[in-house]
Design a protein around this motif. Structure first.
Motif, PDB file in Angstrom:
ATOM      1  N   ALA A  40       0.960  -1.195   0.094  1.00  0.00           N
ATOM      2  CA  ALA A  40      -0.051   0.004   0.044  1.00  0.00           C
ATOM      3  C   ALA A  40       0.914   1.093   0.106  1.00  0.00           C
ATOM      4  O   ALA A  40       0.593   2.211  -0.738  1.00  0.00           O
ATOM      5  N   ARG A  41       2.041   1.381   0.738  1.00  0.00           N
ATOM      6  CA  ARG A  41       2.816   2.593   0.666  1.00  0.00           C
ATOM      7  C   ARG A  41       3.582   2.685  -0.581  1.00  0.00           C
ATOM      8  O   ARG A  41       3.538   3.796  -0.968  1.00  0.00           O
ATOM      9  N   ARG A  42       3.888   1.516  -1.085  1.00  0.00           N
ATOM     10  CA  ARG A  42       4.755   1.543  -2.414  1.00  0.00           C
ATOM     11  C   ARG A  42       3.748   2.182  -3.603  1.00  0.00           C
ATOM     12  O   ARG A  42       3.905   2.869  -4.615  1.00  0.00           O
ATOM     13  N   VAL A  43       2.333   1.479  -3.644  1.00  0.00           N
ATOM     14  CA  VAL A  43       1.455   2.118  -4.476  1.00  0.00           C
ATOM     15  C   VAL A  43       1.242   3.481  -4.461  1.00  0.00           C
ATOM     16  O   VAL A  43       1.078   4.177  -5.388  1.00  0.00           O
ATOM     17  N   ARG A  44       0.922   3.920  -3.010  1.00  0.00           N
ATOM     18  CA  ARG A  44       0.499   5.280  -2.833  1.00  0.00           C
ATOM     19  C   ARG A  44       1.696   6.316  -3.156  1.00  0.00           C
ATOM     20  O   ARG A  44       1.451   7.304  -3.964  1.00  0.00           O
ATOM     21  N   SER A  45       2.866   6.004  -3.009  1.00  0.00           N
ATOM     22  CA  SER A  45       4.240   6.557  -3.372  1.00  0.00           C
ATOM     23  C   SER A  45       4.048   6.831  -4.974  1.00  0.00           C
ATOM     24  O   SER A  45       4.454   7.884  -5.284  1.00  0.00           O
ATOM     25  N   ALA A  46       4.010   5.757  -5.573  1.00  0.00           N
ATOM     26  CA  ALA A  46       3.924   5.638  -7.092  1.00  0.00           C
ATOM     27  C   ALA A  46       2.937   6.503  -7.713  1.00  0.00           C
ATOM     28  O   ALA A  46       2.992   7.105  -8.723  1.00  0.00           O
ATOM     29  N   LEU A  47       1.697   6.272  -7.106  1.00  0.00           N
ATOM     30  CA  LEU A  47       0.468   7.272  -7.595  1.00  0.00           C
ATOM     31  C   LEU A  47       0.364   8.654  -7.011  1.00  0.00           C
ATOM     32  O   LEU A  47      -0.227   9.581  -7.695  1.00  0.00           O
ATOM     33  N   GLY A  48       0.867   8.879  -6.066  1.00  0.00           N
ATOM     34  CA  GLY A  48       0.717  10.377  -5.354  1.00  0.00           C
ATOM     35  C   GLY A  48      -0.504  10.398  -4.434  1.00  0.00           C
ATOM     36  O   GLY A  48      -1.383   9.375  -4.534  1.00  0.00           O
ATOM     37  N   SER A  49      -0.509  11.380  -3.794  1.00  0.00           N
ATOM     38  CA  SER A  49      -1.605  11.425  -2.905  1.00  0.00           C
ATOM     39  C   SER A  49      -3.199  11.851  -3.395  1.00  0.00           C
ATOM     40  O   SER A  49      -4.167  11.651  -2.678  1.00  0.00           O
ATOM     41  N   ARG A  50      -3.094  12.416  -4.416  1.00  0.00           N
ATOM     42  CA  ARG A  50      -4.463  12.539  -5.070  1.00  0.00           C
ATOM     43  C   ARG A  50      -5.098  11.409  -6.073  1.00  0.00           C
ATOM     44  O   ARG A  50      -6.282  11.490  -6.099  1.00  0.00           O
ATOM     45  N   TYR A  51      -4.418  10.495  -6.051  1.00  0.00           N
ATOM     46  CA  TYR A  51      -4.998   9.294  -7.056  1.00  0.00           C
ATOM     47  C   TYR A  51      -5.915   8.339  -5.983  1.00  0.00           C
ATOM     48  O   TYR A  51      -5.183   8.144  -4.980  1.00  0.00           O
ATOM     49  N   PRO A  52      -7.181   7.949  -6.305  1.00  0.00           N
ATOM     50  CA  PRO A  52      -7.936   7.206  -5.374  1.00  0.00           C
ATOM     51  C   PRO A  52      -7.295   5.700  -5.385  1.00  0.00           C
ATOM     52  O   PRO A  52      -7.381   5.358  -6.592  1.00  0.00           O
ATOM     53  N   ILE A  53      -7.231   5.414  -4.337  1.00  0.00           N
ATOM     54  CA  ILE A  53      -6.919   3.795  -4.117  1.00  0.00           C
ATOM     55  C   ILE A  53      -8.138   3.198  -3.542  1.00  0.00           C
ATOM     56  O   ILE A  53      -8.404   3.630  -2.391  1.00  0.00           O
ATOM     57  N   ALA A  54      -8.577   2.019  -3.876  1.00  0.00           N
ATOM     58  CA  ALA A  54      -9.498   1.286  -3.112  1.00  0.00           C
ATOM     59  C   ALA A  54      -9.015   0.107  -2.424  1.00  0.00           C
ATOM     60  O   ALA A  54      -8.162  -0.567  -2.970  1.00  0.00           O
ATOM     61  N   ALA A  55      -9.653  -0.429  -1.601  1.00  0.00           N
ATOM     62  CA  ALA A  55      -9.370  -1.656  -0.919  1.00  0.00           C
ATOM     63  C   ALA A  55     -10.345  -2.936  -1.356  1.00  0.00           C
ATOM     64  O   ALA A  55     -11.582  -2.545  -1.273  1.00  0.00           O
ATOM     65  N   ILE A  56      -9.863  -3.754  -1.943  1.00  0.00           N
ATOM     66  CA  ILE A  56     -10.841  -4.981  -2.308  1.00  0.00           C
ATOM     67  C   ILE A  56     -10.950  -5.912  -1.199  1.00  0.00           C
ATOM     68  O   ILE A  56      -9.828  -6.621  -0.920  1.00  0.00           O
ATOM     69  N   VAL A  57     -11.812  -5.873  -0.436  1.00  0.00           N
ATOM     70  CA  VAL A  57     -11.860  -6.704   1.053  1.00  0.00           C
ATOM     71  C   VAL A  57     -12.679  -7.927   0.719  1.00  0.00           C
ATOM     72  O   VAL A  57     -13.516  -8.154  -0.120  1.00  0.00           O
ATOM     73  N   PRO A  58     -12.433  -9.278   1.497  1.00  0.00           N
ATOM     74  CA  PRO A  58     -12.982 -10.271   1.244  1.00  0.00           C
ATOM     75  C   PRO A  58     -14.539 -10.108   1.677  1.00  0.00           C
ATOM     76  O   PRO A  58     -14.736  -9.219   2.681  1.00  0.00           O
TER      77      PRO A  58
END
Length: 70
Positions: A40-58
């Motif tokens: 999650a940290r690496r994805v956030r770092s790569a995409l920046g703080s404004r790009y929406p990231i969702a969690a796909i949970v069971p």
């Protein structure tokens, strides 16, 4: 990275969902949790703080029926 994809018509993804439900290859639950947090940290770092990231949970029922998978 898939988040940077643009179609020939210029369409793009609005957000990125990270699916992190497979833990069988990890030596322990704490190692799995640490790996998920690192991803999650690496994805956030790569995409920046404004790009929406969702969690796909069971699904809760799936967690109840097969708790060993989660």
């Amino acid at each position: 990275m898939i988040a940077n994809y643009r179609s020939a018509a210029g369409q793009r993804f609005d957000a990125l969902g990270i699916d992190v439900e497979f833990k069988q290859q990890m030596p322990s639950l704490s190692a799995w949790n640490a790996a998920v947090a690192d991803l999650a940290r690496r994805v956030r770092s790569a995409l920046g703080s404004r790009y929406p990231i969702a969690a796909i949970v069971p699904a809760p029922l799936a967690m109840e029926v097969r708790p060993q998978n989660w």
